[in-house]
Design a protein around this motif. Structure first.
Motif, PDB file in Angstrom:
ATOM      1  N   SER A 291       8.976  48.337  16.700  1.00 52.88           N
ATOM      2  CA  SER A 291       9.913  48.373  17.831  1.00 52.88           C
ATOM      3  C   SER A 291      11.224  47.741  17.391  1.00 52.88           C
ATOM      4  CB  SER A 291       9.356  47.601  19.033  1.00 52.88           C
ATOM      5  OG  SER A 291       9.172  46.239  18.687  1.00 52.88           O
ATOM      6  N   CYS A 292      12.238  47.935  18.220  1.00 54.78           N
ATOM      7  CA  CYS A 292      13.496  47.214  17.985  1.00 54.78           C
ATOM      8  C   CYS A 292      13.279  45.730  18.269  1.00 54.78           C
ATOM      9  CB  CYS A 292      14.586  47.787  18.881  1.00 54.78           C
ATOM     10  SG  CYS A 292      16.168  46.973  18.708  1.00 54.78           S
ATOM     11  N   THR A 293      12.429  45.447  19.237  1.00 57.92           N
ATOM     12  CA  THR A 293      12.089  44.052  19.537  1.00 57.92           C
ATOM     13  C   THR A 293      11.575  43.357  18.274  1.00 57.92           C
ATOM     14  OG1 THR A 293      11.537  44.667  21.801  1.00 57.92           O
ATOM     15  CG2 THR A 293      10.615  42.593  20.998  1.00 57.92           C
TER      16      THR A 293
ATOM     17  N   LEU B 249      14.399  42.645  15.932  1.00 62.39           N
ATOM     18  CA  LEU B 249      15.192  41.494  16.378  1.00 62.39           C
ATOM     19  C   LEU B 249      14.443  40.186  16.110  1.00 62.39           C
ATOM     20  CD1 LEU B 249      16.523  43.052  19.700  1.00 62.39           C
ATOM     21  CD2 LEU B 249      17.939  42.376  17.740  1.00 62.39           C
TER      22      LEU B 249
ATOM     23  N   THR C 101      22.382  42.954  28.732  1.00 61.12           N
ATOM     24  CA  THR C 101      21.612  43.567  27.652  1.00 61.12           C
ATOM     25  C   THR C 101      20.137  43.549  28.020  1.00 61.12           C
ATOM     26  OG1 THR C 101      21.126  43.526  25.261  1.00 61.12           O
ATOM     27  CG2 THR C 101      21.395  41.395  26.353  1.00 61.12           C
ATOM     28  N   PHE C 102      19.330  44.124  27.136  1.00 61.99           N
ATOM     29  CA  PHE C 102      17.881  44.138  27.335  1.00 61.99           C
ATOM     30  C   PHE C 102      17.304  42.768  26.964  1.00 61.99           C
ATOM     31  CE2 PHE C 102      13.530  45.459  25.933  1.00 61.99           C
ATOM     32  CZ  PHE C 102      13.103  45.917  27.163  1.00 61.99           C
TER      33      PHE C 102
ATOM     34  N   SER D 153      14.955  41.759  25.101  1.00 61.84           N
ATOM     35  CA  SER D 153      14.565  41.471  23.714  1.00 61.84           C
ATOM     36  C   SER D 153      15.703  40.871  22.889  1.00 61.84           C
ATOM     37  CB  SER D 153      14.065  42.743  23.031  1.00 61.84           C
ATOM     38  OG  SER D 153      12.888  43.193  23.657  1.00 61.84           O
ATOM     39  N   THR D 154      16.945  41.205  23.226  1.00 55.87           N
ATOM     40  CA  THR D 154      18.087  40.634  22.508  1.00 55.87           C
ATOM     41  C   THR D 154      17.997  39.109  22.549  1.00 55.87           C
ATOM     42  OG1 THR D 154      19.348  42.461  23.503  1.00 55.87           O
ATOM     43  CG2 THR D 154      20.598  40.820  22.254  1.00 55.87           C
TER      44      THR D 154
ATOM     45  N   VAL E 109      25.923  43.767  20.984  1.00 47.41           N
ATOM     46  CA  VAL E 109      25.025  44.824  21.466  1.00 47.41           C
ATOM     47  C   VAL E 109      25.894  46.054  21.712  1.00 47.41           C
ATOM     48  CG1 VAL E 109      23.416  45.522  23.289  1.00 47.41           C
ATOM     49  CG2 VAL E 109      23.531  43.116  22.586  1.00 47.41           C
TER      50      VAL E 109
ATOM     51  N   ASP F 198      22.606  44.375  17.608  1.00 45.82           N
ATOM     52  CA  ASP F 198      21.579  45.062  18.391  1.00 45.82           C
ATOM     53  C   ASP F 198      22.086  46.494  18.584  1.00 45.82           C
ATOM     54  OD1 ASP F 198      19.895  46.205  20.236  1.00 45.82           O
ATOM     55  OD2 ASP F 198      19.642  44.374  21.426  1.00 45.82           O
TER      56      ASP F 198
ATOM     57  N   ALA G 289      20.164  49.043  19.069  1.00 48.23           N
ATOM     58  CA  ALA G 289      19.008  49.768  19.625  1.00 48.23           C
ATOM     59  C   ALA G 289      19.424  51.151  20.130  1.00 48.23           C
ATOM     60  CB  ALA G 289      18.384  48.969  20.763  1.00 48.23           C
TER      61      ALA G 289
ATOM     62  N   SER H 205      16.284  51.121  17.731  1.00 47.58           N
ATOM     63  CA  SER H 205      15.087  51.415  18.534  1.00 47.58           C
ATOM     64  C   SER H 205      14.783  52.910  18.506  1.00 47.58           C
ATOM     65  CB  SER H 205      15.282  50.985  19.988  1.00 47.58           C
ATOM     66  OG  SER H 205      14.157  51.396  20.759  1.00 47.58           O
TER      67      SER H 205
ATOM     68  N   HIS I 279      12.264  53.864  20.695  1.00 48.20           N
ATOM     69  CA  HIS I 279      11.501  53.945  21.946  1.00 48.20           C
ATOM     70  C   HIS I 279      11.754  55.303  22.596  1.00 48.20           C
ATOM     71  CE1 HIS I 279      10.736  53.084  26.277  1.00 48.20           C
ATOM     72  NE2 HIS I 279       9.765  52.340  25.761  1.00 48.20           N
TER      73      HIS I 279
ATOM     74  N   LYS J 267      15.141  56.389  23.922  1.00 47.81           N
ATOM     75  CA  LYS J 267      16.321  56.445  23.071  1.00 47.81           C
ATOM     76  C   LYS J 267      16.550  57.878  22.556  1.00 47.81           C
ATOM     77  CE  LYS J 267      17.148  51.952  23.300  1.00 47.81           C
ATOM     78  NZ  LYS J 267      16.097  51.284  24.095  1.00 47.81           N
TER      79      LYS J 267
ATOM     80  N   GLY K  20       8.939  52.247  18.573  1.00 52.09           N
ATOM     81  CA  GLY K  20       9.376  52.282  17.175  1.00 52.09           C
ATOM     82  C   GLY K  20      10.740  51.649  17.012  1.00 52.09           C
TER      83      GLY K  20
HETATM   84  C1  LIG Z   1      15.830  49.608  23.988  1.00 51.80           C
HETATM   85  C2  LIG Z   1      16.533  48.344  23.640  1.00 51.80           C
HETATM   86  C3  LIG Z   1      15.884  47.275  22.983  1.00 51.80           C
HETATM   87  C4  LIG Z   1      14.404  47.243  22.742  1.00 51.80           C
HETATM   88  O1  LIG Z   1      13.923  48.295  21.991  1.00 51.80           O
HETATM   89  P1  LIG Z   1      12.340  48.452  21.775  1.00 51.80           P
HETATM   90  O2  LIG Z   1      12.268  49.446  20.660  1.00 51.80           O
HETATM   91  O3  LIG Z   1      11.774  48.965  23.063  1.00 51.80           O
HETATM   92  O4  LIG Z   1      11.787  47.147  21.392  1.00 51.80           O
HETATM   93  C5  LIG Z   1      16.627  46.174  22.614  1.00 51.80           C
HETATM   94  N1  LIG Z   1      17.942  46.100  22.879  1.00 51.80           N
HETATM   95  C6  LIG Z   1      18.609  47.072  23.526  1.00 51.80           C
HETATM   96  C7  LIG Z   1      20.070  46.945  23.765  1.00 51.80           C
HETATM   97  C8  LIG Z   1      17.908  48.229  23.931  1.00 51.80           C
HETATM   98  O5  LIG Z   1      18.577  49.198  24.572  1.00 51.80           O
END
Ligand SMILES: *Cc1c(COP(=O)(O)O)cnc(C)c1O
Length: 371
Positions: free
Chosen positions: A54-56, A59, A80-81, A83-84, A126, A152, A154, A176, A178, A181, A188
């Motif tokens: 994942s992008c998570t 990060l 932002t999301f 996970s950032t 981001v 970020d 993503a 990302s 996901h 996306k 992913g």
């Molecule tokens: C979608 C997204 C993420 C997380 O991506 P994952 O692959 O779901 O972990 C993180 N940051 C931003 C800005 C996103 O849009």
């Protein structure tokens, strides 16, 4: 019914997954993983791309690579999301939120310098909607204060800033894949490691803190525990799916761009009449049509428009609840300065359906706004 998002399949996904089954290697770092990583390195010119689950995960790897220790500060937007921020909070870091620009909705680079303290370690731009942040300014500030830059990106796969791939400009970038996306593998992501000194450690962190990657390449005769780390790599079936998508990345981007452009043209006169504001793309940014949003006057106007869409069974969505107003944001982070743009945008932004194949029904979405 018109959903907000709909996955697009290139047609090769299942046969590549079948190939990975026939090869009999389903754990990570097999042939499809190498193909996907090589594709990303070629496309972005980053010297080291590693796909992750994942992008998570990417990060989280970045936070470990940055050696975040308790109390260290990380400057990022609140818009932002989660996970950032979470990736750094997991290591004891403190996100410091600054406001966003009213035009691109990206972190306002002019606010970064004043937010720097002796504890600041990292800046996290981001790239909202796949539109690049003002990276030249951000990189200059980072250099001046000896900070790491973690992009970020993503939402920024296939986007560029001054001709350079988003994610390849800072020290580290995170993508990302996901399913919401542009290029997908269900769950992913990928980490782009752009600084030579971080590359071998990135491999180790991703492989549970071991030097298994070096072992596979025959560089060491056994692999051992070297560092902290976790399991951040996807299995080969995911990599196979992803590679089928990457091979069609240009086509996917072009088709999304056609949908994006149709919205942009159809809504121009509503912007002139002052009904809404359309996205603003700076000259130096090539975006990837990740998102088409409109900005309305108020929360009430947005709520009313969403109702009108729902009546036609069309499903646009709003976006981030600012992190600084969320329970964990109050507990683990702090703000620097007013975040008035962040709060206003969060109330007034609406994302319209955008997916490959929407073309034939896009007029229905536009009609709701025109009437
Ligand atoms: C979608 C997204 C993420 C997380 O991506 P994952 O692959 O779901 O972990 C993180 N940051 C931003 C800005 C996103 O849009």
């Amino acid at each position: 019914m018109i959903p907000f998002n709909k996955i697009y399949l290139t047609g090769k996904e299942l046969s590549y997954i079948q190939t990975s089954h026939e090869i009999g290697n389903l754990s990570g770092d097999g042939g499809f993983t190498h193909k996907a990583c090589a594709w990303l390195e070629d496309k972005t010119t980053s010297k080291k791309a590693l796909i992750t689950h994942s992008c998570t995960a990417a990060l989280e790897m970045a936070a470990i690579l940055a050696d975040i220790a308790p109390g260290d500060e990380i400057i990022m937007p609140s818009y932002t999301f989660v996970s950032t921020a979470n990736a750094f909070v997991l290591r004891g870091g403190i996100p410091v939120f600054v406001d966003i620009r009213p035009d691109t909705l990206n972190m306002d680079e002019k606010l970064i310098e004043a937010a720097i303290t002796p504890r600041t370690k990292v800046i996290v731009p981001v790239h909202y909607a796949g539109v690049g942040c003002e990276m030249d300014t951000i990189m200059t500030i980072a250099k001046k204060y000896n900070l790491l830059v973690v992009e970020d990106a993503a939402q920024g796969v296939m986007s560029t800033y001054k001709g350079r791939a988003l994610g390849s400009i800072g020290d580290i970038g995170a993508y990302s894949f996901h399913e919401t996306k542009n290029i997908i593998s269900g769950e992913g992501g990928a980490i782009l490691v752009n600084q030579e000194s971080l590359m071998s450690r990135a491999e180790i962190i991703r492989e549970k803190g071991t030097n298994r990657s070096q072992f596979y390449r025959g560089q060491v005769d056994k692999y051992t525990w070297q560092d902290i780390g976790s399991s951040y790599l996807p299995g080969e079936d995911i990599a196979a799916f992803l590679f089928a998508q990457l091979e069609h990345a240009e086509e996917i981007t072009q088709r999304r761009m056609a949908v994006w452009n149709t919205y942009h043209q159809a809504l121009e006169h509503l912007e002139q009449k002052g009904v809404l504001r359309r996205p603003i793309i700076p000259q130096e940014c090539q975006h990837n049509a990740h998102m088409y949003y409109i900005l309305l006057e108020s929360l009430a106007q947005r709520t009313e428009l969403i109702k009108r869409f729902k009546k036609q069974d069309i499903h646009p969505t709003f976006h981030y609840i600012p992190l600084h107003n969320a329970p964990a944001g109050k507990k683990y982070a702090r703000t620097h300065g007013e975040l008035s743009n962040t709060e206003h945008i969060s109330d007034c932004l609406l994302r319209l359906p955008l997916w490959v194949g929407l073309e034939s029904r896009q007029q229905e979405v536009i009609d709701v706004m025109l009437t």
